[in-house]
Design a protein around this motif. Structure first.
Motif, short mmCIF file in Angstrom:
data_model
loop_
_atom_site.label_atom_id
_atom_site.label_comp_id
_atom_site.label_asym_id
_atom_site.label_seq_id
_atom_site.Cartn_x
_atom_site.Cartn_y
_atom_site.Cartn_z
N UNK A 151 -10.29 6.47 0.01
CA UNK A 151 -10.73 5.06 0.43
C UNK A 151 -12.07 4.86 0.31
N UNK A 163 -13.81 11.79 7.41
CA UNK A 163 -12.86 10.84 6.67
C UNK A 163 -11.71 11.96 5.89
N UNK A 176 -5.54 -8.86 5.59
CA UNK A 176 -4.36 -8.24 4.84
C UNK A 176 -3.55 -7.47 5.52
N UNK A 177 -3.88 -6.73 6.83
CA UNK A 177 -3.06 -5.91 7.48
C UNK A 177 -1.91 -6.45 7.89
N UNK A 227 1.02 1.89 9.17
CA UNK A 227 -0.08 1.76 8.32
C UNK A 227 -0.14 2.93 7.63
N UNK A 228 0.01 2.99 6.00
CA UNK A 228 0.25 4.24 5.38
C UNK A 228 -1.02 4.87 5.20
N UNK A 229 -2.31 4.32 5.09
CA UNK A 229 -3.40 4.71 4.92
C UNK A 229 -4.24 4.78 6.16
N UNK A 270 -6.65 8.13 -3.80
CA UNK A 270 -6.45 8.39 -2.48
C UNK A 270 -7.94 8.23 -1.61
N UNK A 281 0.44 5.98 9.83
CA UNK A 281 0.09 5.80 11.35
C UNK A 281 0.96 4.77 11.98
N UNK A 311 1.52 -5.81 6.68
CA UNK A 311 2.45 -4.69 6.83
C UNK A 311 3.33 -5.16 8.26
N UNK A 329 3.66 6.58 0.94
CA UNK A 329 2.43 6.20 1.54
C UNK A 329 1.25 6.63 0.98
N UNK A 330 1.10 7.95 0.50
CA UNK A 330 0.07 8.68 0.04
C UNK A 330 0.23 8.90 -1.49
N UNK A 332 -8.12 1.79 10.08
CA UNK A 332 -9.46 1.49 10.54
C UNK A 332 -9.45 -0.34 10.24
N UNK A 333 -8.79 -0.70 9.20
CA UNK A 333 -9.02 -2.38 8.96
C UNK A 333 -8.40 -2.93 10.02
N UNK A 334 -6.91 -2.44 10.52
CA UNK A 334 -6.34 -2.95 11.61
C UNK A 334 -7.16 -3.10 12.74
N UNK A 392 -10.02 -8.49 6.84
CA UNK A 392 -9.18 -7.47 7.52
C UNK A 392 -7.73 -7.74 7.59
N UNK A 428 -7.94 11.17 5.19
CA UNK A 428 -7.49 10.64 4.11
C UNK A 428 -7.35 11.20 2.84
N UNK A 476 0.87 -1.41 0.20
CA UNK A 476 0.11 -0.09 0.05
C UNK A 476 0.79 1.33 -0.01
N UNK A 508 -7.28 4.04 5.80
CA UNK A 508 -8.20 3.01 5.56
C UNK A 508 -7.40 1.78 6.29
N UNK A 509 -6.25 1.68 6.01
CA UNK A 509 -5.24 0.45 6.52
C UNK A 509 -5.56 0.48 8.17
#
Lengths: 298, 298, 298, 298
Positions: free
Chosen positions: A243, D238, C8-9, D135-137, A241, D23, C12, A136-137, D142-144, C6, D241, A21, D139-140
């Motif tokens: 999400x 949001x 996939x995290x 976590x770069x995004x 970007x 993050x 990282x 990252x972004x 939040x998924x974590x 989820x 992001x 990512x 979204x990542x």
């Protein structure tokens, strides 16, 4: 002579997969090019043959690696941008950096005779080192590309002024450098305008009329004759970007294409024309009109 | 268009200096060479022209980088060993890996016509990826080189047997592979002897008469006409791993040479003959008789 | 609510295993201890209770982790040395650093009341951060430990002089600092002798009579009542750096102990007395008379 | 005894600053807690005192480090989220991981007597290891957090079922495990519902009536009495992001607060109430109603 007793040495190899990512930039730089350019009498401040050779090599690199979405070059450097979702070489940093650097270097060496006929290469042969950088972004990636193009502008303006003072104004390099430094110190913050004025008033050169290839550098990317697939057409140019709204889990966003779809997409990219343009990539125009370059992959 | 607002992106570049006091190996591997060798009809199991080209490229790499103390090659791979005290490129991993990989790849491409006349290169051009590996102890480094040479032996014995069965024995590749697998399964641990016997009894080939270049691979190093400087002459061949007796602080051991001395040493290395031999490097003989190769630097 | 979407995290997370065949040092440092020591009125220049507490905590850490072969402490820092062959936590850097730092910190907090009765801890509670450092050669490790002990000496000599000037000489801290700086500037290279002289001539303090615990710091290691197993007894004290003669492959050297042997060795270590001494570890004497501490593991 | 001759060992220390614009999660885990919980007779499947102690320790960690924007805990683990723009400890990974792990561990040990009166801690004392993940995004990230909460749900449902079968159903642990496995194999994909049904039909337990602290885990964050500063109030939840529209350079987005503003913001955070809630953080509701938690810093 079984080799099992020695195999423990493999444990010293480290895994170098790059974080997921993140956009991956591989930047290559000419090794010892200030000497090299003197050895081959490159024109100053810019040698069109040399730039054309850089671009020809870059085009072949982009053609060969369909996960490179855009490349930007200036002077003796080139930045190749891999899509943030690429899985090429399992994202291994050394594989990526050395493969791009060697492919570019070999293209440069083998295409050399077409651009510098009658000047055969002698040792040390030209080579390009390389490195990977993660962004990252999408915003960071855009800023990286802006940084390189701003750098191109600043260097080219300086070099054009300097060489005009020497070549047209008859100054010695030392005298030209001194005078430029003085101006720079006196006019911090208004540098570009000042140099423009020097160029114009002294040598009747309007910098803005200098060829764009020198002022903007070179952008390499894919143009498609057929419209991109429907999933991409309605896409907001900045969507990579954005999400998904958080109710949609990530999985939905990056659900890998089916194998057939992926192969189809790979072929579409291979068939695309790889073009070189000398345009502004700092402002949004370039990107807005070519949304497929940085689009997320559905 | 000042670039100061974008320069923050440099913070995303990471420092990649390799740990001090470790031997550095840069190993390069041919990219997609099984396809490439078919495209150019390489002789099987070994193509002498191809090996000679690999070695010619390696020699130029060793000549150009005097901090490479030894290199070992087999098949489409080459390992270049930098002295544990090297400060080349500040020991930056990507600089080291990409510089060696590109220098080798360009040499390979430009020397190709001398070794394969009448077979001009077409795209995709041959390239070599690269990586760095660290070995903390001289023992580890020796074991690494032994591992590669044992690998050469095992592969070459297999390939020689396989291609004899096909080329001389008239078997299909599939049949040969099956029969070899069967033997391998039945004779685990006595593999080499078995294959030697097959070769001999069936095809009257004595593997030990096969050329050493195929059985041992290639070792590239410097030979000196003048005796090494006095500090090295009395040195125990294993001294690079013998720390000074602990009363002597480390500083004494690795006190950097004076600038004049270092320059003199560099020139001495540049003048040395770089040679290629096909000899055993697993046993001590090779190293004992050439103590300067792995010697510590006084 | 399956969590597969989820997971996939996890990609990282990065692997942080430390390179094999390197000595591992985990060094911990008190967080914000200049404030902390003021808050609890630590005696200056050294507070014996505080040092005893540090050592008591370190002893428990060494007891709990039998792969720690030696530890060295001074001021609010402690270095724990793991044997180069340790496989604890698969040599994962964060596991090692955080486990040592937390075990030490909790010991420090829970043992505090015994050393500082009547002074209950209040927030922010004392903690120790930690990091790992790798040393490829035994010589490097010895030099690391020498560096910390030399640092102890230099700091303690300075602090003893400074606080004597303030406490016994009645100088203000500022005046004492100024005078010391002046001397330091005038007498670069003869620093220690000078300060010794100031101490002696002004305050009749002979620095060499100061307690060794302050001058040398603290060394924590295992003493065995039973002689070490026969494989170790005849060992040259520096043997850990002596590779086997190269004819012996590495495998022989580091052949892992059988499971029974390893368990037996672990128990032997657990039964050993863990002791604290305040002795010179820069010279060879300490190590020569305790060869088991840094011995290679057969 | 100058230490200059040893100082070279510092070159072996490596820089461990984490990549910007990511993050940072520091996750800690109880070391050997299955043994530890048995030693102290923790109630099964959940021990309320133990969870309250975990949360009490986490609250102190969040209070002490204002750059932690949210923390999530379940079982013997806790994840602390640092804002992507944090510069705490120069983003050095080991400093971050060891400081959080030690602060948490010491809090746990010192608060233990309040939660487990009459059960004094004995060695080995409880500790928590730690690691950092980037976590770069948003979204990542939040998924974590969703991954950890989904994990909490799955484990708790399993454990509640298992212990009901044992404690209320009178089954042996082995029998209960077998029966659960059988169901799991037969009903892949409908796991949760199945277990709910078992619980309900057999033991008249409605899982949805189980306390939320067990089903959801614990979320720690700041509540403000005063409205957040105006720059944040109109913010799209949001927005962190959403890059600025690309015409705005990055600089505008992350222009560091003035020193005064930053200090004011720090104080505002320190004054905020740190609260613990047991709520869903997978859906958007929690985040939408507390936009300040993940907001970008203007």
């Amino acid at each position: 002579m079984a080799n099992s007793e020695f195999q423990y040495v493999r444990l010293h190899e480290t895994w170098d997969g790059l974080a997921p990512d993140n956009w991956i930039v591989v930047r290559i730089d000419g090794k010892g090019f200030s000497k090299f350019t003197k050895r081959y009498d490159f024109a100053k401040p810019n040698d069109r043959r040399a730039i054309d050779l850089m671009n020809a090599a870059a085009v072949e690199v982009v053609k060969q690696f369909v996960d490179i979405v855009v490349a930007y070059g200036q002077s003796d450097e080139y930045s190749f941008v891999f899509h943030e979702d690429t899985t090429l070489f399992d994202r291994r940093a050394f594989k990526l950096a050395t493969t791009i650097a060697t492919t570019f270097s070999v293209e440069y060496a083998l295409q050399w005779p077409q651009f510098f006929p009658g000047q055969p290469l002698t040792r040390p042969f030209p080579t390009f080192d390389g490195r990977t950088v993660l962004y990252p972004k999408l915003r960071n990636l855009r800023d990286y590309l802006s940084w390189r193009q701003a750098d191109c502008h600043i260097n080219n303006l300086y070099n054009t002024t300097f060489w005009s003072m020497v070549q047209l104004g008859g100054m010695t390099p030392t005298a030209a450098e001194l005078e430029l430094k003085k101006w720079l110190n006196q006019n911090q913050g208004t540098v570009s305008a000042d140099k423009n004025e020097i160029l114009f008033s002294r040598f009747k050169i309007n910098y803005n009329n200098e060829p764009e290839v020198y002022r903007k550098g070179s952008v390499v990317f894919r143009e498609f004759d057929d419209p991109p697939p429907s999933t991409d057409t309605n896409i907001d140019p900045h969507s990579a970007t954005n999400p998904p709204t958080p109710t949609q889990p990530h999985q939905t966003q990056t659900k890998p294409l089916s194998k057939t779809q992926a192969e189809k997409e790979r072929k579409r990219r291979q068939k695309a024309r790889v073009v070189v343009e000398h345009v502004d990539i700092i402002k949004d125009g370039f990107w807005d009109s070519r949304p497929w370059i940085l689009a997320s992959r559905g």
